[in-house]
Design an enzyme around this catalytic site. Sequence first.
Site, PDB file in Angstrom:
ATOM      1  N   CYS A   1      49.852  13.986 -28.762  1.00  0.00           N
ATOM      2  CA  CYS A   1      49.754  12.531 -28.931  1.00  0.00           C
ATOM      3  C   CYS A   1      49.154  11.852 -27.692  1.00  0.00           C
ATOM      4  O   CYS A   1      49.576  12.154 -26.564  1.00  0.00           O
ATOM      5  CB  CYS A   1      51.151  11.978 -29.212  1.00  0.00           C
ATOM      6  SG  CYS A   1      51.174  10.191 -29.347  1.00  0.00           S
TER       7      CYS A   1
ATOM      8  N   GLN B   1      51.628   2.807 -50.882  1.00  0.00           N
ATOM      9  CA  GLN B   1      52.584   3.833 -51.345  1.00  0.00           C
ATOM     10  C   GLN B   1      51.911   5.131 -51.792  1.00  0.00           C
ATOM     11  O   GLN B   1      52.485   5.894 -52.565  1.00  0.00           O
ATOM     12  CB  GLN B   1      53.461   3.308 -52.497  1.00  0.00           C
ATOM     13  CG  GLN B   1      54.445   2.265 -52.022  1.00  0.00           C
ATOM     14  CD  GLN B   1      54.630   1.177 -53.038  1.00  0.00           C
ATOM     15  OE1 GLN B   1      53.666   0.606 -53.527  1.00  0.00           O
ATOM     16  NE2 GLN B   1      55.863   0.870 -53.356  1.00  0.00           N
TER      17      GLN B   1
ATOM     18  N   TRP C   1      35.487   4.470 -47.313  1.00  0.00           N
ATOM     19  CA  TRP C   1      35.441   3.022 -47.108  1.00  0.00           C
ATOM     20  C   TRP C   1      35.101   2.677 -45.664  1.00  0.00           C
ATOM     21  O   TRP C   1      34.836   1.538 -45.347  1.00  0.00           O
ATOM     22  CB  TRP C   1      36.745   2.354 -47.538  1.00  0.00           C
ATOM     23  CG  TRP C   1      37.985   3.027 -47.034  1.00  0.00           C
ATOM     24  CD1 TRP C   1      38.644   2.742 -45.889  1.00  0.00           C
ATOM     25  CD2 TRP C   1      38.703   4.082 -47.672  1.00  0.00           C
ATOM     26  NE1 TRP C   1      39.739   3.561 -45.766  1.00  0.00           N
ATOM     27  CE2 TRP C   1      39.807   4.395 -46.844  1.00  0.00           C
ATOM     28  CE3 TRP C   1      38.512   4.807 -48.856  1.00  0.00           C
ATOM     29  CZ2 TRP C   1      40.725   5.390 -47.171  1.00  0.00           C
ATOM     30  CZ3 TRP C   1      39.434   5.796 -49.168  1.00  0.00           C
ATOM     31  CH2 TRP C   1      40.522   6.078 -48.337  1.00  0.00           C
TER      32      TRP C   1
ATOM     33  N   TYR D   1      50.482  -7.637 -45.421  1.00  0.00           N
ATOM     34  CA  TYR D   1      49.851  -6.468 -44.807  1.00  0.00           C
ATOM     35  C   TYR D   1      48.391  -6.322 -45.271  1.00  0.00           C
ATOM     36  O   TYR D   1      47.478  -6.175 -44.459  1.00  0.00           O
ATOM     37  CB  TYR D   1      50.628  -5.176 -45.138  1.00  0.00           C
ATOM     38  CG  TYR D   1      49.758  -3.976 -44.893  1.00  0.00           C
ATOM     39  CD1 TYR D   1      49.525  -3.539 -43.591  1.00  0.00           C
ATOM     40  CD2 TYR D   1      49.079  -3.345 -45.933  1.00  0.00           C
ATOM     41  CE1 TYR D   1      48.669  -2.487 -43.336  1.00  0.00           C
ATOM     42  CE2 TYR D   1      48.210  -2.292 -45.689  1.00  0.00           C
ATOM     43  CZ  TYR D   1      48.014  -1.872 -44.389  1.00  0.00           C
ATOM     44  OH  TYR D   1      47.142  -0.845 -44.132  1.00  0.00           O
TER      45      TYR D   1
ATOM     46  N   GLU E   1      42.574  -0.397 -49.510  1.00  0.00           N
ATOM     47  CA  GLU E   1      43.902  -0.803 -49.032  1.00  0.00           C
ATOM     48  C   GLU E   1      44.898  -0.920 -50.181  1.00  0.00           C
ATOM     49  O   GLU E   1      46.063  -0.584 -50.026  1.00  0.00           O
ATOM     50  CB  GLU E   1      43.813  -2.132 -48.264  1.00  0.00           C
ATOM     51  CG  GLU E   1      43.174  -2.006 -46.893  1.00  0.00           C
ATOM     52  CD  GLU E   1      43.924  -1.039 -45.969  1.00  0.00           C
ATOM     53  OE1 GLU E   1      45.142  -0.862 -46.128  1.00  0.00           O
ATOM     54  OE2 GLU E   1      43.267  -0.444 -45.100  1.00  0.00           O
TER      55      GLU E   1
ATOM     56  N   ASP F   1      52.006  -1.395 -41.661  1.00  0.00           N
ATOM     57  CA  ASP F   1      52.324  -0.594 -42.844  1.00  0.00           C
ATOM     58  C   ASP F   1      53.317   0.496 -42.428  1.00  0.00           C
ATOM     59  O   ASP F   1      53.802   0.505 -41.290  1.00  0.00           O
ATOM     60  CB  ASP F   1      51.046  -0.006 -43.465  1.00  0.00           C
ATOM     61  CG  ASP F   1      50.430   1.090 -42.603  1.00  0.00           C
ATOM     62  OD1 ASP F   1      50.853   1.245 -41.438  1.00  0.00           O
ATOM     63  OD2 ASP F   1      49.525   1.793 -43.090  1.00  0.00           O
TER      64      ASP F   1
ATOM     65  N   CYS G   1      54.075  15.563 -30.974  1.00  0.00           N
ATOM     66  CA  CYS G   1      54.093  14.788 -29.725  1.00  0.00           C
ATOM     67  C   CYS G   1      53.233  15.394 -28.609  1.00  0.00           C
ATOM     68  O   CYS G   1      52.563  14.640 -27.900  1.00  0.00           O
ATOM     69  CB  CYS G   1      55.533  14.586 -29.253  1.00  0.00           C
ATOM     70  SG  CYS G   1      56.526  13.725 -30.493  1.00  0.00           S
TER      71      CYS G   1
HETATM   72 FE1  SF4 Z   1      55.505  11.616 -30.565  1.00  0.00          FE
HETATM   73 FE2  SF4 Z   1      53.390  10.083 -30.061  1.00  0.00          FE
HETATM   74 FE3  SF4 Z   1      54.937   9.579 -32.139  1.00  0.00          FE
HETATM   75 FE4  SF4 Z   1      55.826   9.169 -29.675  1.00  0.00          FE
HETATM   76  S1  SF4 Z   1      54.151   8.078 -30.671  1.00  0.00           S
HETATM   77  S2  SF4 Z   1      56.946  10.110 -31.345  1.00  0.00           S
HETATM   78  S3  SF4 Z   1      54.861  10.844 -28.595  1.00  0.00           S
HETATM   79  S4  SF4 Z   1      53.709  11.412 -31.862  1.00  0.00           S
END
Ligand code: SF4
Length: 352
Positions: free
Chosen positions: A200, A40, A22, A118, A35, A136, A197
């Site tokens: 991220c 779910q 899409w 949403y 969407e 969401d 993380c």
């Molecule tokens: Fe981890 Fe990024 Fe989520 Fe924060 S936003 S919990 S740094 S993955």
Amino acid sequence: MPLSITNSILEWYNSNARCLPWREQPDPYRIWVAEVMLQQTRVETVLPYYQRWMDRFPTIIALSDASLQEVLTVWEGLGYYQRARNLHQAAQIIVAKFEGEIPNDPKILNSLPGIGKYTAAAIASIAFDLDEPVLDGNVRRVLARLFDLRIPVSSNQAQKRLWQLATSLLPPGRAGDFNQALMDLGATICTPRQPSCPKCPVNQMCQAFTLGLQNERPILKQRTVIPHYTVTAAVIQQNGCVLIAQRPPDGLLGGLWEFPGGKVQPEEDLDTCLEREIREELDVKISVGEPLGIHHHAYSHFKVTLHAFRCKLLSGEPRNLVHDAIVWARLDKLDTFPMGKIDRQIAKKICS
Ligand code: SF4
């Protein structure tokens, strides 16, 4: 700080956006269908259904012209069938009232069947470039972690705060990209369990990560115990046909076809339950024969274990007392009747 969060997420999205069908042809109809299917439901599950839907209903006119039975057959297997009924009904309204053009006003979108706040905001921002924030499950989780939200995310107070945060981060003119970036970040990096993380793009600005609380956020309400029901179903065959019944249009599996039967009552055994259910639903007497299998399935609010049996008509002519319709269906035509997962498994078994 919000500006740098926004820029970092957009920059990450520029080189990490998921390739999704899409997004290749982002017209409002295709985005709307995606969407709704994604409500779910995970992207990987949606992809084959999306392709099948677009092959069969490539335009809103094609969808509007189709019968509900066809729509439910194409949707079959994706679950939450109310979504398919709403898409069909909304397509007919859009053709009748808006000359087949999906309106770009979120308020009008929100008034159509199956389009909540949403979905209206997602269509408005992604298909029409309007500055509308979305919230969401993925976005909620990312924001709750980024801003270390310390109240249950489903509470009214949290919802209000999350909408404020989503609005404050929105880059004017690029809401569609930003919303999709947040969805992708939540789906691929900031996942429900064990978020990645270190990879991220906003880990330096994430309050939960800084405090080592990423696995404790978002705060969820305690799960309630999901009830479990034992149910029975009768396979009654005659002259190369089998008796099936159509569920009422509203409610669970609305409009789908099933093998008649129902819930086992306290102190009742399976045979007694099935004889009673068939008497109440079809006004006939049966004898319960060979077991055809035990099926387990989890719906959103309960679980079932269904016992299917071959049954023989002893007396009476089946009358429709509780369903929308009953029909003696030829075995080679059963795949033209939309069914839920368990009933389709039984249908396949008796046809094999
Ligand atoms: Fe981890 Fe990024 Fe989520 Fe924060 S936003 S919990 S740094 S993955």
